[in-house]
Design a protein around this motif. Structure first.
Motif, mmCIF file in Angstrom:
data_model
loop_
_atom_site.group_PDB
_atom_site.id
_atom_site.type_symbol
_atom_site.label_atom_id
_atom_site.label_comp_id
_atom_site.label_asym_id
_atom_site.label_seq_id
_atom_site.Cartn_x
_atom_site.Cartn_y
_atom_site.Cartn_z
ATOM 1 N N ALA A 68 -35.649 -0.235 -14.457
ATOM 2 C CA ALA A 68 -36.755 -0.370 -13.510
ATOM 3 C C ALA A 68 -36.791 0.761 -12.492
ATOM 4 C CB ALA A 68 -36.669 -1.720 -12.797
ATOM 5 N N THR A 69 -35.634 1.311 -12.131
ATOM 6 C CA THR A 69 -35.614 2.397 -11.143
ATOM 7 C C THR A 69 -36.048 3.732 -11.725
ATOM 8 O OG1 THR A 69 -33.289 2.885 -11.574
ATOM 9 C CG2 THR A 69 -33.768 1.303 -9.825
ATOM 10 N N LEU A 70 -36.104 3.838 -13.062
ATOM 11 C CA LEU A 70 -36.542 5.064 -13.740
ATOM 12 C C LEU A 70 -35.789 6.299 -13.247
ATOM 13 C CD1 LEU A 70 -40.400 4.500 -14.034
ATOM 14 C CD2 LEU A 70 -38.758 4.709 -15.911
ATOM 15 N N GLY A 71 -34.503 6.160 -13.019
ATOM 16 C CA GLY A 71 -33.677 7.305 -12.643
ATOM 17 C C GLY A 71 -33.849 7.769 -11.219
ATOM 18 N N LEU A 72 -34.640 7.057 -10.420
ATOM 19 C CA LEU A 72 -34.916 7.513 -9.056
ATOM 20 C C LEU A 72 -33.723 7.310 -8.120
ATOM 21 C CD1 LEU A 72 -38.573 6.247 -8.769
ATOM 22 C CD2 LEU A 72 -37.817 8.628 -8.736
ATOM 23 N N LYS A 73 -32.746 6.525 -8.547
ATOM 24 C CA LYS A 73 -31.552 6.364 -7.726
ATOM 25 C C LYS A 73 -30.883 7.712 -7.495
ATOM 26 C CE LYS A 73 -27.103 3.931 -7.671
ATOM 27 N NZ LYS A 73 -26.228 2.966 -8.384
ATOM 28 N N ARG A 74 -30.858 8.564 -8.534
ATOM 29 C CA ARG A 74 -30.274 9.904 -8.397
ATOM 30 C C ARG A 74 -31.351 10.980 -8.354
ATOM 31 N NH1 ARG A 74 -25.260 10.671 -12.413
ATOM 32 N NH2 ARG A 74 -26.667 9.814 -13.968
ATOM 33 N N GLY A 75 -32.492 10.731 -8.974
ATOM 34 C CA GLY A 75 -33.538 11.754 -9.016
ATOM 35 C C GLY A 75 -34.325 11.885 -7.738
ATOM 36 N N LEU A 76 -34.195 10.915 -6.832
ATOM 37 C CA LEU A 76 -34.984 10.952 -5.601
ATOM 38 C C LEU A 76 -34.623 12.148 -4.730
ATOM 39 C CD1 LEU A 76 -37.132 9.467 -3.936
ATOM 40 C CD2 LEU A 76 -35.285 8.180 -2.848
ATOM 41 N N ALA A 77 -33.364 12.534 -4.711
ATOM 42 C CA ALA A 77 -32.947 13.672 -3.885
ATOM 43 C C ALA A 77 -33.689 14.936 -4.276
ATOM 44 C CB ALA A 77 -31.437 13.888 -4.010
ATOM 45 N N GLN A 78 -33.859 15.153 -5.567
ATOM 46 C CA GLN A 78 -34.571 16.338 -6.028
ATOM 47 C C GLN A 78 -36.054 16.255 -5.669
ATOM 48 O OE1 GLN A 78 -34.612 17.074 -10.283
ATOM 49 N NE2 GLN A 78 -34.266 19.252 -9.918
ATOM 50 N N GLN A 79 -36.624 15.068 -5.764
ATOM 51 C CA GLN A 79 -38.028 14.893 -5.393
ATOM 52 C C GLN A 79 -38.232 15.226 -3.910
ATOM 53 O OE1 GLN A 79 -40.510 14.119 -7.438
ATOM 54 N NE2 GLN A 79 -39.235 13.783 -9.236
ATOM 55 N N LEU A 80 -37.328 14.759 -3.066
ATOM 56 C CA LEU A 80 -37.457 15.012 -1.631
ATOM 57 C C LEU A 80 -37.211 16.475 -1.291
ATOM 58 C CD1 LEU A 80 -35.591 11.839 -0.307
ATOM 59 C CD2 LEU A 80 -38.047 12.282 -0.223
ATOM 60 N N ALA A 81 -36.342 17.144 -2.040
ATOM 61 C CA ALA A 81 -36.010 18.541 -1.742
ATOM 62 C C ALA A 81 -37.136 19.493 -2.133
ATOM 63 C CB ALA A 81 -34.722 18.938 -2.460
ATOM 64 N N ARG A 82 -38.019 19.068 -3.037
ATOM 65 C CA ARG A 82 -39.018 19.989 -3.574
ATOM 66 C C ARG A 82 -40.451 19.681 -3.138
ATOM 67 N NH1 ARG A 82 -37.394 21.044 -9.925
ATOM 68 N NH2 ARG A 82 -35.410 22.120 -9.541
ATOM 69 N N THR A 83 -40.641 18.789 -2.198
ATOM 70 C CA THR A 83 -41.997 18.388 -1.848
ATOM 71 C C THR A 83 -42.354 18.770 -0.422
ATOM 72 O OG1 THR A 83 -43.518 16.504 -1.799
ATOM 73 C CG2 THR A 83 -41.276 16.108 -1.030
ATOM 74 N N ASP A 84 -43.654 18.996 -0.204
ATOM 75 C CA ASP A 84 -44.176 19.206 1.146
ATOM 76 C C ASP A 84 -44.782 17.925 1.698
ATOM 77 O OD1 ASP A 84 -43.517 21.916 1.102
ATOM 78 O OD2 ASP A 84 -45.396 22.450 0.079
ATOM 79 N N ILE A 141 -32.971 2.382 -4.346
ATOM 80 C CA ILE A 141 -33.850 3.471 -3.926
ATOM 81 C C ILE A 141 -33.800 3.664 -2.412
ATOM 82 C CG2 ILE A 141 -36.276 4.155 -3.739
ATOM 83 C CD1 ILE A 141 -36.658 3.098 -6.553
ATOM 84 N N CYS A 142 -33.782 2.578 -1.659
ATOM 85 C CA CYS A 142 -33.672 2.702 -0.199
ATOM 86 C C CYS A 142 -32.369 3.389 0.198
ATOM 87 C CB CYS A 142 -33.754 1.325 0.456
ATOM 88 S SG CYS A 142 -35.392 0.579 0.456
ATOM 89 N N LEU A 143 -31.275 3.019 -0.464
ATOM 90 C CA LEU A 143 -29.984 3.635 -0.146
ATOM 91 C C LEU A 143 -29.942 5.096 -0.578
ATOM 92 C CD1 LEU A 143 -27.567 0.714 -1.067
ATOM 93 C CD2 LEU A 143 -28.284 1.451 1.216
ATOM 94 N N ALA A 144 -30.617 5.421 -1.697
ATOM 95 C CA ALA A 144 -30.683 6.816 -2.129
ATOM 96 C C ALA A 144 -31.461 7.659 -1.127
ATOM 97 C CB ALA A 144 -31.336 6.910 -3.505
ATOM 98 N N ALA A 145 -32.535 7.094 -0.583
ATOM 99 C CA ALA A 145 -33.313 7.814 0.435
ATOM 100 C C ALA A 145 -32.491 8.033 1.700
ATOM 101 C CB ALA A 145 -34.585 7.029 0.764
ATOM 102 N N LEU A 146 -31.726 7.048 2.100
ATOM 103 C CA LEU A 146 -30.870 7.196 3.278
ATOM 104 C C LEU A 146 -29.757 8.210 3.020
ATOM 105 C CD1 LEU A 146 -30.664 3.433 4.245
ATOM 106 C CD2 LEU A 146 -31.677 5.242 5.644
ATOM 107 N N ALA A 147 -29.243 8.222 1.801
ATOM 108 C CA ALA A 147 -28.186 9.172 1.464
ATOM 109 C C ALA A 147 -28.682 10.603 1.544
ATOM 110 C CB ALA A 147 -27.653 8.889 0.060
ATOM 111 N N TYR A 148 -29.980 10.827 1.262
ATOM 112 C CA TYR A 148 -30.527 12.178 1.364
ATOM 113 C C TYR A 148 -30.427 12.699 2.790
ATOM 114 C CZ TYR A 148 -33.722 16.089 0.863
ATOM 115 O OH TYR A 148 -34.274 17.351 0.853
ATOM 116 N N ARG A 224 -42.595 9.996 -15.486
ATOM 117 C CA ARG A 224 -42.343 10.790 -16.686
ATOM 118 C C ARG A 224 -41.256 11.826 -16.442
ATOM 119 N NH1 ARG A 224 -46.029 15.307 -19.079
ATOM 120 N NH2 ARG A 224 -46.430 15.462 -16.865
ATOM 121 N N ARG A 225 -41.280 12.464 -15.267
ATOM 122 C CA ARG A 225 -40.291 13.492 -14.961
ATOM 123 C C ARG A 225 -38.882 12.907 -14.888
ATOM 124 N NH1 ARG A 225 -39.437 18.455 -13.110
ATOM 125 N NH2 ARG A 225 -37.760 18.802 -11.612
ATOM 126 N N ASN A 226 -38.773 11.670 -14.468
ATOM 127 C CA ASN A 226 -37.452 11.068 -14.282
ATOM 128 C C ASN A 226 -36.946 10.309 -15.496
ATOM 129 O OD1 ASN A 226 -36.102 11.222 -11.430
ATOM 130 N ND2 ASN A 226 -38.294 11.122 -11.047
#
Length: 515
Positions: A68-84, A141-148, A224-226
């Motif tokens: 259900a998380t579609l890899g966003l537990k670890r992929g979220l950091a990359q999403q946050l690092a590359r977005t405006d 996902i919330c904890l991954a966002a806080l970890a960033y 799809r990316r994740n």
């Protein structure tokens, strides 16, 4: 960037990794202290058969949450690092994706509850178990966002305090209401508690997503990316659950329950690797974005050594007095000591693959996914083959049940070799954290542990109370003087401001950017 700037950034990254590891290691200790009461309650009050039934149901639910998380537990950091885009809106997109995935998973489990309880009847409050899919996914996902933002104290609070203590207390209390439902309800309550403990600090840190609107195109691209990361996450998680799934097909729930206790004890060293995940992911993703390959290789080597050393020490401390450790849960669980030994060895072998994967999911996600899939297929095939082989030799049932544990160790060894070599080729630098002083530390620990195993049965308690600390001390002392350098000792330089630095933004920093 000048050479001095690069050196300063590398030093800051090392300090961040060490701080995150220290604080989350404290969480590991708390989790250990909380996990043991649950295993004691579940083993002695509920029994092996009910524990085995619970283990299989939780296996299915946690697998659904992983998907259900579609890899966003670890992929979220990359999403946050590359977005405006405002970071709170990016996380809101991720939460919506996870909510949709959770709704689908919960619907499937509600329609086909036999997937959770294949060998037993369904009644009582067990229908509520699929709710935990949503709780698990959103909490991750919330904890991954806080970890960033380098806030790992929230992860410690949710996963090492709220979750384990809730399940222990609820399991004890519900035993007097319904033995049949007790473990399931306790698990559901613990997941809801962890969700609340994750959402509150997330809202405090990121705020509400004002002006955010769901964007179907962005959501589809995000999902799809994740997918490769989601597949790698599911496979990595599944590699620690295939053994339970195979056992459920060949053995009774009681055997599964005994093995589950061994697995839970052996999984404690694995939590040491996850102590670095919240910090390692963002650090690696930023260095890869800046094309600092040498820095990434150095970080992987450093964390790899820390993880191998820590997992090796804990594995020896729990494995040498293995009969006494399993006996804490109940006399009937001592039969799982051999499985415990193989599972503890598997966690040490897995360290290199796990740390290498932390970088591979950013720079070779598809190849990493393929290796992971080959690994889990190898594990499943070996598990079935070993069980059937030992059964044909008429070995005792509990020895047959060690087949999946041995298969896990061999499959993880394969993954460690392949993934570390793959990452070394990409980064053009060695990434292995192995150092020969680990051997001397292990020899010292085994010698000390062996002396404690010579104690008479009436002093078995001393084997645990005195033996485990002595084994850890012997291993640590040899490694400290023979294997640690200046950078290694950074891990132990705890400062009073560590938790504040990790959980609070620096004065004047933007709430939308990582420190």
């Amino acid at each position: 960037m000048t050479a001095s700037d690069k050196q300063g950034a590398a030093t800051a990254d090392l300090a961040a990794l060490a701080r995150g590891g220290r604080i989350n290691f404290f969480g590991f200790v708390l989790r250990l202290l909380a996990r043991l009461p649950f295993l004691f309650i579940a083993g002695r009050m509920y029994g092996a058969e009910e524990l085995g039934r619970f283990a299989y149901a939780v296996l299915i639910v946690e697998f659904a949450a992983q998907l259900a998380t579609l890899g966003l537990k670890r992929g979220l950091a990359q999403q946050l690092a590359r977005t405006d885009k405002p970071h709170v809106c990016v996380v809101a997109d991720a939460l919506l994706v996870a909510a949709i995935g959770s709704a689908i998973a919960m619907a499937i489990l509600a329609i086909f509850p036999q997937a959770m309880f294949p060998n037993s009847e369904i009644h009582g409050m067990e229908w509520a178990l699929p709710i935990t899919v949503f709780a698990l996914a959103w909490s991750d996902i919330c904890l991954a966002a806080l970890a960033y933002r380098h806030d790992v104290t929230s992860t410690v609070r949710a996963r090492a305090i709220v979750e384990p203590w809730t399940i222990s207390i609820a399991a004890f209390a519900w035993y007097f209401i319904s033995v049949r439902d007790g473990l399931i309800i306790a698990y559901a309550l613990s997941m809801v508690g962890a969700l609340v403990a994750s959402v509150i600090p997330f809202v405090k840190s990121y705020g509400m997503p004002h002006g955010w609107k769901p964007d179907p195109g962005t959501l589809w691209h995000l999902a799809r990316r994740n997918l490769p990361v989601a597949a790698a996450d599911a496979v990595e998680w599944g590699s620690r659950r295939v053994d339970i799934a195979v056992l459920g097909l060949f053995f009774s729930p009681a055997i599964v329950g005994i093995y589950y206790v061994a697995q839970q004890v052996a999984s404690l060293p694995a939590k040491l690797k996850t102590s670095f995940d919240p910090i390692l992911g963002p650090v690696i993703s930023r260095n890869l974005a800046d094309a600092h390959k040498a820095a990434v290789a150095k970080q992987v080597r450093q964390v790899g050594f820390w993880v191998i050393a820590a997992q090796g020490a804990v594995a020896l401390a729990l494995g040498i007095p293995g009969e006494a450790v399993m006996g804490l849960v109940g006399a009937g669980f001592v039969a799982g000591t051999a499985a415990l030994a193989f599972l503890l060895a598997a966690e040490v072998v897995a360290a290199t693959a796990a740390v290498s994967e932390a970088a591979l999911i950013y720079c070779a996600r598809h190849r990493n996914m393929m290796v992971s899939m080959v690994m889990i297929a190898l594990e499943a095939g070996l598990a079935v083959a070993l069980i059937l082989l030992m059964r044909s030799w008429d070995w005792p049932v509990m020895w047959q049940a060690t087949g999946p544990a041995l298969a896990l160790m061999l499959a993880l060894g394969f993954a460690s070799v392949v993934k570390s070599r793959m990452l070394a080729g990409i980064l053009q630098s060695p990434v292995s954290g192995w150092r020969w002083p680990l051997i001397w530390a292990a020899v010292a620990a085994v010698a000390v542990g062996w002396l404690f195993t010579l104690l008479p049965p009436r002093l078995e308690w001393l084997e645990l109370v005195g033996g485990i600390p002595a084994i850890l001390a012997a291993f640590g002392a040899v490694l400290w003087f023979k294997g640690f350098g200046h950078e290694d000792r950074e891990l132990f330089r705890m400062k009073k401001e560590d938790i504040e630095e990790l959980s609070l933004p620096e004065p004047g920093s933007s709430p939308e950017s990582p420190r």
